[in-house]
Scaffold this active site. Structure first.
Site, PDB file in Angstrom:
ATOM      1  N   HIS A 162       0.381   1.153   2.341  1.00  0.00           N
ATOM      2  CA  HIS A 162       1.247   1.171   1.152  1.00  0.00           C
ATOM      3  C   HIS A 162       0.524   1.682  -0.094  1.00  0.00           C
ATOM      4  O   HIS A 162       1.165   1.942  -1.112  1.00  0.00           O
ATOM      5  CB  HIS A 162       1.817  -0.218   0.866  1.00  0.00           C
ATOM      6  N   ASP A 197       3.519   0.696  12.075  1.00  0.00           N
ATOM      7  CA  ASP A 197       3.735  -0.605  11.434  1.00  0.00           C
ATOM      8  C   ASP A 197       5.250  -0.801  11.235  1.00  0.00           C
ATOM      9  O   ASP A 197       6.012   0.165  11.169  1.00  0.00           O
ATOM     10  CB  ASP A 197       3.019  -0.620  10.079  1.00  0.00           C
ATOM     11  N   ASP A 286       3.289  -6.028  13.333  1.00  0.00           N
ATOM     12  CA  ASP A 286       4.431  -6.774  12.789  1.00  0.00           C
ATOM     13  C   ASP A 286       5.773  -6.326  13.370  1.00  0.00           C
ATOM     14  O   ASP A 286       6.829  -6.820  12.941  1.00  0.00           O
ATOM     15  CB  ASP A 286       4.449  -6.753  11.253  1.00  0.00           C
TER      16      ASP A 286
HETATM   17  C1  OKP Z   1       2.395  -4.864   4.535  1.00  0.00           C
HETATM   18  B1  OKP Z   1       2.280  -4.148   5.851  1.00  0.00           B
HETATM   19  C2  OKP Z   1       8.540  -9.623   0.182  1.00  0.00           C
HETATM   20  C3  OKP Z   1       7.162  -9.699  -0.381  1.00  0.00           C
HETATM   21  C4  OKP Z   1       6.511  -8.363  -0.250  1.00  0.00           C
HETATM   22  C5  OKP Z   1       5.236  -7.102   1.253  1.00  0.00           C
HETATM   23  C6  OKP Z   1       5.140  -6.684   2.678  1.00  0.00           C
HETATM   24  C7  OKP Z   1       3.931  -5.866   2.881  1.00  0.00           C
HETATM   25  C8  OKP Z   1       3.726  -5.511   4.323  1.00  0.00           C
HETATM   26  N1  OKP Z   1       9.205 -10.845   0.313  1.00  0.00           N
HETATM   27  N2  OKP Z   1       6.231  -8.107   1.094  1.00  0.00           N
HETATM   28  O1  OKP Z   1       3.080  -3.012   5.978  1.00  0.00           O
HETATM   29  O2  OKP Z   1       2.393  -4.957   7.020  1.00  0.00           O
HETATM   30 ZN    ZN Z   2       3.911  -3.990   7.898  1.00  0.00          ZN
END
Ligand code: OKP
Ligand code: ZN
Length: 346
Positions: A162, A197, A286
């Site tokens: 990200h 991902d 994930d």
């Molecule tokens: C990171 B990766 C939402 C809070 C923000 C961020 C997720 C980041 C995922 N409730 N969530 O791509 O696994």
């Molecule tokens: Zn993720």
């Protein structure tokens, strides 16, 4: 046959554990930080040994990130403390309206300037962990380039996909996969990044969007429903010299292995058409059915199918760990993925 852990070099540095934020802003509440150091520790337990990470310095990092962002990341927590704050640094104002290149000193302004969400705190240990996570990815690519390893695994943590050229977000600070890909391109390879991902790798996409240097292909949850919302839609195909070098394949919540493999087939076709000779696999665990923040339904044994389909490309591959938050399941998922690569015959 030895277990895959003996065949595939694994790169990890203990300093990657330094980063331990306390809480994150999740759906309107402060909750326990999901991207825990224990994620890496539990994956590490699967391997008899890992290789030391070599320090390649700032040069590979600066191929993917701007110098001012890197300087911000290095110094932000110290500046936070000097402003009289305690705990983890988080921004609260973002310059989304007629953004100008103002060089402001106030830490809160700089946090807003260099981030796109409030889920990504900076702690005293963040720079060290992000730096060594990036170096693990560069080391994994170096082992492909220098030793002709067919597949290597960088146990990156914190994740990176990200993070963009000059911003952090989504638990990510330095984009290890992009840094690794740029390193390989610098050594003259034709590089593709395959991001599997659950979440769209918006930072990676953005870093290469207009360059044409690296093909970016991503399979992820439809951003109309899931983070990061604003990027990862199917109509994002690249800009200028990068036109046609971005491919997004969004899938609905509830996706299971059969539909996932169909998407992977499309992704593989694009990777072959690019004449890729080095692949960086941004691997998130994930997509697992029991992931606490995600909604695909892959089972542990499905990851071996993903691994063997990608291995069948017969393209040297550096795997970079991204997300995956069902902590107790992570070791089994990574082992399953790598088992698909193991009898590689290259
Ligand atoms: C990171 B990766 C939402 C809070 C923000 C961020 C997720 C980041 C995922 N409730 N969530 O791509 O696994
Ligand atoms: Zn993720």
């Amino acid at each position: 046959m030895p277990p895959p852990s003996l065949a595939i070099p694994v790169f990890f540095d203990a300093r990657q554990l330094d980063h331990q934020p306390a809480v994150e802003l999740h759906n309107g509440n402060w909750s326990d930080y999901a991207e825990k150091a224990a994620r890496a520790e539990i994956i590490l337990q699967q391997f008899a040994a890992h290789r030391p990470v070599r320090d390649h310095g700032l040069e590979p990092i600066l191929r993917a990130h701007s110098p001012d962002y890197v300087e911000f990341l290095r110094s932000a927590h110290q500046a936070w403390l000097e402003a009289g704050r305690s705990g983890d640094a988080i921004g609260y104002t973002w310059p989304v309206i007629r953004r100008r290149d103002l060089r402001l000193d106030r830490i809160d302004a700089r946090l807003g300037r260099y981030s796109f969400d409030a889920a990504t705190p900076i702690t005293a240990g963040t720079w060290s962990s992000a730096y060594w996570s990036a170096q693990a990815a560069v080391s994994a690519v170096a082992a492909v380039l220098e030793e002709a390893q067919p597949v290597t695994f960088a146990l990156c943590r914190p994740p990176g996909h990200h993070a963009g050229r000059d911003y952090l977000g989504g638990y990510c600070y330095l984009n290890s996969a992009a840094i690794a890909a740029a390193e390989a391109a610098h050594h003259g390879r034709r590089v593709a990044i395959l991001d599997i991902d659950y979440h769209h790798g918006n930072g990676t996409q953005d870093i290469f969007l207009d360059s044409g240097e690296v093909l970016f292909v991503s399979i992820h949850a439809d951003p109309a429903m899931d983070y990061p919302f604003f990027w990862g839609h199917a109509d994002e195909r690249g800009i200028g010299a990068g036109k046609g070098k971005t491919l997004n394949i969004p899938l609905p919540r509830g996706t299971q292995i059969d539909a996932y493999l169909e998407a992977l087939e499309i992704a593989c076709t694009a990777i072959v058409a690019h004449r890729t000779d080095l692949l960086v696999l941004s691997f998130g665990a994930d997509t697992f059915e029991d992931d606490p923040i995600s909604y695909f339904e892959l089972r542990e044994e499905d990851y071996a199918l993903l691994g063997s389909r990608i291995a069948a490309l017969a393209i040297p591959t550096a795997i970079v760990m991204e997300g995956g938050y069902a902590i107790d399941a992570l070791g089994g998922i990574v082992t399953s993925l790598l088992s698909g690569f193991y009898p590689r015959g290259m």
